[in-house]
Design a protein around this motif. Structure first.
Motif, PDB file in Angstrom:
ATOM      1  N   ARG A 107       1.007  -1.298  -0.082  1.00 47.39           N
ATOM      2  CA  ARG A 107       0.281  -0.155   0.247  1.00 47.39           C
ATOM      3  C   ARG A 107       0.719   1.363   0.257  1.00 47.39           C
ATOM      4  NH1 ARG A 107      -5.402   0.173   1.947  1.00 47.39           N
ATOM      5  NH2 ARG A 107      -4.965   2.547   1.827  1.00 47.39           N
ATOM      6  N   ILE A 108       0.692   1.957  -0.882  1.00 48.45           N
ATOM      7  CA  ILE A 108       0.951   3.431  -0.594  1.00 48.45           C
ATOM      8  C   ILE A 108       0.801   4.287   0.867  1.00 48.45           C
ATOM      9  CG2 ILE A 108       1.293   5.703  -1.239  1.00 48.45           C
ATOM     10  CD1 ILE A 108       0.899   4.649  -4.375  1.00 48.45           C
ATOM     11  N   VAL A 109       1.650   4.942   1.038  1.00 48.72           N
ATOM     12  CA  VAL A 109       1.663   5.155   2.723  1.00 48.72           C
ATOM     13  C   VAL A 109       0.917   6.505   3.334  1.00 48.72           C
ATOM     14  CG1 VAL A 109       2.748   6.013   4.526  1.00 48.72           C
ATOM     15  CG2 VAL A 109       3.713   4.052   3.554  1.00 48.72           C
ATOM     16  N   LYS A 110       1.591   7.672   2.061  1.00 49.22           N
ATOM     17  CA  LYS A 110       0.454   8.844   2.040  1.00 49.22           C
ATOM     18  C   LYS A 110       1.451   9.321   0.667  1.00 49.22           C
ATOM     19  CE  LYS A 110       4.765  10.954   4.416  1.00 49.22           C
ATOM     20  NZ  LYS A 110       4.764  12.145   5.946  1.00 49.22           N
ATOM     21  N   SER A 111       0.785  10.557   0.516  1.00 44.58           N
ATOM     22  CA  SER A 111       0.502  11.696  -0.794  1.00 44.58           C
ATOM     23  C   SER A 111       2.098  12.457  -0.619  1.00 44.58           C
ATOM     24  CB  SER A 111       0.289  12.608  -1.598  1.00 44.58           C
ATOM     25  OG  SER A 111      -1.420  12.179  -2.044  1.00 44.58           O
ATOM     26  N   PRO A 112       3.023  12.583  -1.485  1.00 42.58           N
ATOM     27  CA  PRO A 112       4.281  13.158  -0.833  1.00 42.58           C
ATOM     28  C   PRO A 112       4.475  13.953  -0.645  1.00 42.58           C
ATOM     29  CG  PRO A 112       4.661  12.209  -3.203  1.00 42.58           C
ATOM     30  CD  PRO A 112       3.350  11.760  -2.686  1.00 42.58           C
ATOM     31  N   SER A 113       5.612  14.827  -0.025  1.00 42.51           N
ATOM     32  CA  SER A 113       5.458  16.473  -0.312  1.00 42.51           C
ATOM     33  C   SER A 113       6.181  17.043  -1.451  1.00 42.51           C
ATOM     34  CB  SER A 113       6.278  16.778   1.038  1.00 42.51           C
ATOM     35  OG  SER A 113       7.743  16.588   0.743  1.00 42.51           O
ATOM     36  N   ARG A 114       5.271  18.621  -2.228  1.00 42.01           N
ATOM     37  CA  ARG A 114       5.923  19.126  -3.067  1.00 42.01           C
ATOM     38  C   ARG A 114       6.451  20.650  -2.255  1.00 42.01           C
ATOM     39  NH1 ARG A 114       3.628  17.700  -7.803  1.00 42.01           N
ATOM     40  NH2 ARG A 114       2.379  15.470  -7.775  1.00 42.01           N
ATOM     41  N   SER A 115       7.326  20.750  -3.458  1.00 46.93           N
ATOM     42  CA  SER A 115       8.037  21.749  -3.618  1.00 46.93           C
ATOM     43  C   SER A 115       8.363  22.285  -4.468  1.00 46.93           C
ATOM     44  CB  SER A 115       9.756  22.011  -2.146  1.00 46.93           C
ATOM     45  OG  SER A 115      10.101  21.068  -3.549  1.00 46.93           O
ATOM     46  N   TYR A 116       8.019  23.761  -5.335  1.00 45.35           N
ATOM     47  CA  TYR A 116       8.358  24.308  -6.545  1.00 45.35           C
ATOM     48  C   TYR A 116       9.330  24.919  -6.216  1.00 45.35           C
ATOM     49  CZ  TYR A 116       3.925  21.925  -7.112  1.00 45.35           C
ATOM     50  OH  TYR A 116       3.185  21.202  -6.998  1.00 45.35           O
ATOM     51  N   GLY A 117       9.856  24.952  -7.735  1.00 43.32           N
ATOM     52  CA  GLY A 117      11.301  26.526  -7.497  1.00 43.32           C
ATOM     53  C   GLY A 117      11.450  26.346  -9.009  1.00 43.32           C
TER      54      GLY A 117
END
Length: 135
Positions: A107-117
Motif C-alpha cells: 500500500r502507498i503510505v501517503k502522498s509525497p510532499s511537494r516543493s516548487y522552484g
C-alpha cells in the motif's frame, strides 16, 4: 585482456513494476530504496554471557521511489493511493540478474510532499510492503 574485476552498471536495467505498471521518470541520484523494517533476529545476552537469538517474524519492509515532479508515473501512483487497494511491487535489477525485492501485499503510505522552484524537484513515494522479500 579485460580485467575480470571490472563491471558495468546501467540504471536502465533496473525496473520497478507497481501493480503491473512500469514506473518511469526517476530523479537523478538514489531514486530507489528498499529496506526491511526490522532486523531478522534480536540478540539477548544474559547475565552469565549466554546469547539467545530470537526470530522477529516481522516480514514488513518499505520501498521508497523518488520520481521527478514531471514523471508520467506520478498521476498513476496518486490514483493507486486513492483507490486504497493492496497491490504487488517488484524491483528487478537485470544488471546482474541476482537482485529482486518487493512483495505481493503493498500500500502507498501517503502522498509525497511537494516543493516548487526554478529546478525540477523530486517526489518521494513510500510504499509499505507486508510480505517484503529480497533475493
Amino acid at each position: 585482456m579485460a580485467n575480470p574485476k571490472t563491471t558495468t552498471y546501467d540504471f536502465k536495467k533496473v525496473s520497478v513494476v507497481v501493480d503491473g505498471v512500469i514506473i518511469t521518470g526517476f530523479m537523478d541520484g538514489e531514486s530507489i530504496q528498499t529496506e526491511k523494517n526490522e532486523d531478522d533476529v534480536n540478540v539477548h545476552v544474559g547475565a552469565d554471557g549466554g546469547v539467545t537469538f530470537s526470530e522477529t517474524n516481522d516480514d514488513t519492509g518499505t520501498i521508497t521511489l523518488t520520481i521527478k515532479q514531471t514523471s508520467p508515473s506520478d498521476p498513476y501512483l496518486r490514483q493507486l493511493r486513492a483507490s486504497k487497494r493492496i497491490f504487488p511491487v517488484q524491483i528487478i535489477d537485470s544488471n546482474s540478474n541476482t537482485f529482486r525485492a518487493g512483495g505481493s501485499e503493498c500500500r502507498i503510505v501517503k502522498s509525497p510532499s511537494r516543493s516548487y522552484g526554478n529546478e525540477v524537484s523530486g517526489l518521494e513515494w513510500q510504499i509499505a510492503v507486508a510480505d517484503f522479500k529480497e533475493v
